[in-house]
Design a protein around this motif. Sequence first.
Motif, PDB file in Angstrom:
ATOM      1  N   SER A 247       8.612  29.467  33.791  1.00 16.59           N
ATOM      2  CA  SER A 247       8.120  29.270  32.413  1.00 16.59           C
ATOM      3  C   SER A 247       6.665  29.717  32.269  1.00 16.59           C
ATOM      4  N   GLU A 248       6.205  30.619  33.175  1.00 14.80           N
ATOM      5  CA  GLU A 248       4.856  31.174  33.117  1.00 14.80           C
ATOM      6  C   GLU A 248       4.947  32.689  33.216  1.00 14.80           C
ATOM      7  N   ASP A 249       3.927  33.393  32.720  1.00 13.07           N
ATOM      8  CA  ASP A 249       3.895  34.829  32.965  1.00 13.07           C
ATOM      9  C   ASP A 249       3.423  35.063  34.392  1.00 13.07           C
ATOM     10  N   LEU A 250       3.493  36.328  34.856  1.00 12.89           N
ATOM     11  CA  LEU A 250       3.183  36.627  36.246  1.00 12.89           C
ATOM     12  C   LEU A 250       1.749  36.242  36.597  1.00 12.89           C
ATOM     13  N   GLU A 251       0.816  36.523  35.712  1.00 14.53           N
ATOM     14  CA  GLU A 251      -0.585  36.205  35.994  1.00 14.53           C
ATOM     15  C   GLU A 251      -0.796  34.700  36.146  1.00 14.53           C
ATOM     16  N   SER A 252      -0.200  33.910  35.237  1.00 16.05           N
ATOM     17  CA  SER A 252      -0.353  32.454  35.308  1.00 16.05           C
ATOM     18  C   SER A 252       0.280  31.896  36.575  1.00 16.05           C
ATOM     19  N   LEU A 253       1.446  32.436  36.921  1.00 14.09           N
ATOM     20  CA  LEU A 253       2.114  31.987  38.136  1.00 14.09           C
ATOM     21  C   LEU A 253       1.278  32.316  39.368  1.00 14.09           C
ATOM     22  N   PHE A 254       0.744  33.539  39.400  1.00 13.18           N
ATOM     23  CA  PHE A 254      -0.078  33.945  40.534  1.00 13.18           C
ATOM     24  C   PHE A 254      -1.324  33.072  40.643  1.00 13.18           C
ATOM     25  N   LEU A 255      -1.984  32.800  39.511  1.00 15.34           N
ATOM     26  CA  LEU A 255      -3.193  31.985  39.534  1.00 15.34           C
ATOM     27  C   LEU A 255      -2.904  30.566  40.001  1.00 15.34           C
ATOM     28  N   SER A 256      -1.749  30.047  39.643  1.00 10.62           N
ATOM     29  CA  SER A 256      -1.406  28.697  40.095  1.00 10.62           C
ATOM     30  C   SER A 256      -1.205  28.663  41.605  1.00 10.62           C
ATOM     31  N   ILE A 257      -0.677  29.758  42.151  1.00  9.57           N
ATOM     32  CA  ILE A 257      -0.465  29.836  43.597  1.00  9.57           C
ATOM     33  C   ILE A 257      -1.789  29.994  44.337  1.00  9.57           C
ATOM     34  N   THR A 258      -2.708  30.769  43.752  1.00 11.51           N
ATOM     35  CA  THR A 258      -3.962  31.083  44.449  1.00 11.51           C
ATOM     36  C   THR A 258      -5.065  30.072  44.169  1.00 11.51           C
ATOM     37  N   SER A 259      -4.739  28.969  43.549  1.00 13.00           N
ATOM     38  CA  SER A 259      -5.775  28.012  43.164  1.00 13.00           C
ATOM     39  C   SER A 259      -6.293  27.186  44.335  1.00 13.00           C
ATOM     40  N   SER A 260      -5.614  27.253  45.487  1.00  6.43           N
ATOM     41  CA  SER A 260      -6.019  26.447  46.633  1.00  6.43           C
ATOM     42  C   SER A 260      -7.349  26.903  47.196  1.00  6.43           C
TER      43      SER A 260
END
Length: 299
Positions: A247-260
């Motif tokens: 339920s996210e676009d690719l950029e939002s999904l990627f940013l959520s993964i790289t937030s660590s």
Amino acid sequence: NIIKFNIKNEKIIQFKIGDKDMIEIKNVSKTYVGKQVKALDNINLKVESGEVLGLVGPNGAGKSTLIKMIVGMLKVDDGDIEICGNSIKTDSMNAKQCIGFVSDNHSVYDKLSGMEFLQFVANVYGVENGKAKAEIDRLVKVFELEGAINDAITSYSHGMKQKLCIISSLIHSPKVWILDEPLTGLDPKGTYNLKQIIKEEKEKGTTILFSSHLLDMVEKLCDKVAIINKGKLVACGTLDEIKKKSSEDLESLFLSITSSGEDKENAKTEETNVQGEVVNAKIVKGSGAGQQKNKGKKE
């Protein structure tokens, strides 16, 4: 179908073509010596003939480790990787014959001229002289290296070396083209030309896998996207499939993964581990590399 190559009249090398899955990664895991956490954990991935797959993920997620295992630079601990139906573990010569590889560190012989290096690569792959010359001339013109192709590579700029690596990876018309951060150092014209070549190779039926942090490029060029995080494949499919699941676009999904906050340390760890194991495997990256890094560079 079987294509045969005679390398220096010593051995007939043959590989299968026409397989639906040109890259098949089966239950692959990797643990570096002295480490308890797996760099890659049970990765399963297929890329079909003519598909373009973008490999994305945070720094240190395992992208470079996976790519170097696919091309045979790192040992597969568990599972297997097949290229055009040939196991990289048990039939590595045939598997590698199918691959064109653009690394992220300019694996060239600095003391050769650009033309000598390209001719050397063509000879290694057993490409007929006339065909090699035609392909070299075409790609040198595309990347506008005509004025420097007879100069020593040690005089090349970062971007010129990247262009040379891209050209060398295509001389033997590979069925599988692997690119690790291919836009590094390229100017806008070089970037545009590479994108056009990716589209052309796809039309020919070449299977393409590339890693990139440029998500707009991934969205425009790729049929599928695979996202790796902490050594695990967390998402894989078409952009529409991934967006539906998250339920996210690719950029939002990627940013959520790289937030660590662990990303920077993970990146350092993966780079150290990869370099260490490649050195231990006695992989030669090119004579004279780095000896005259800053002398006589072209802009």
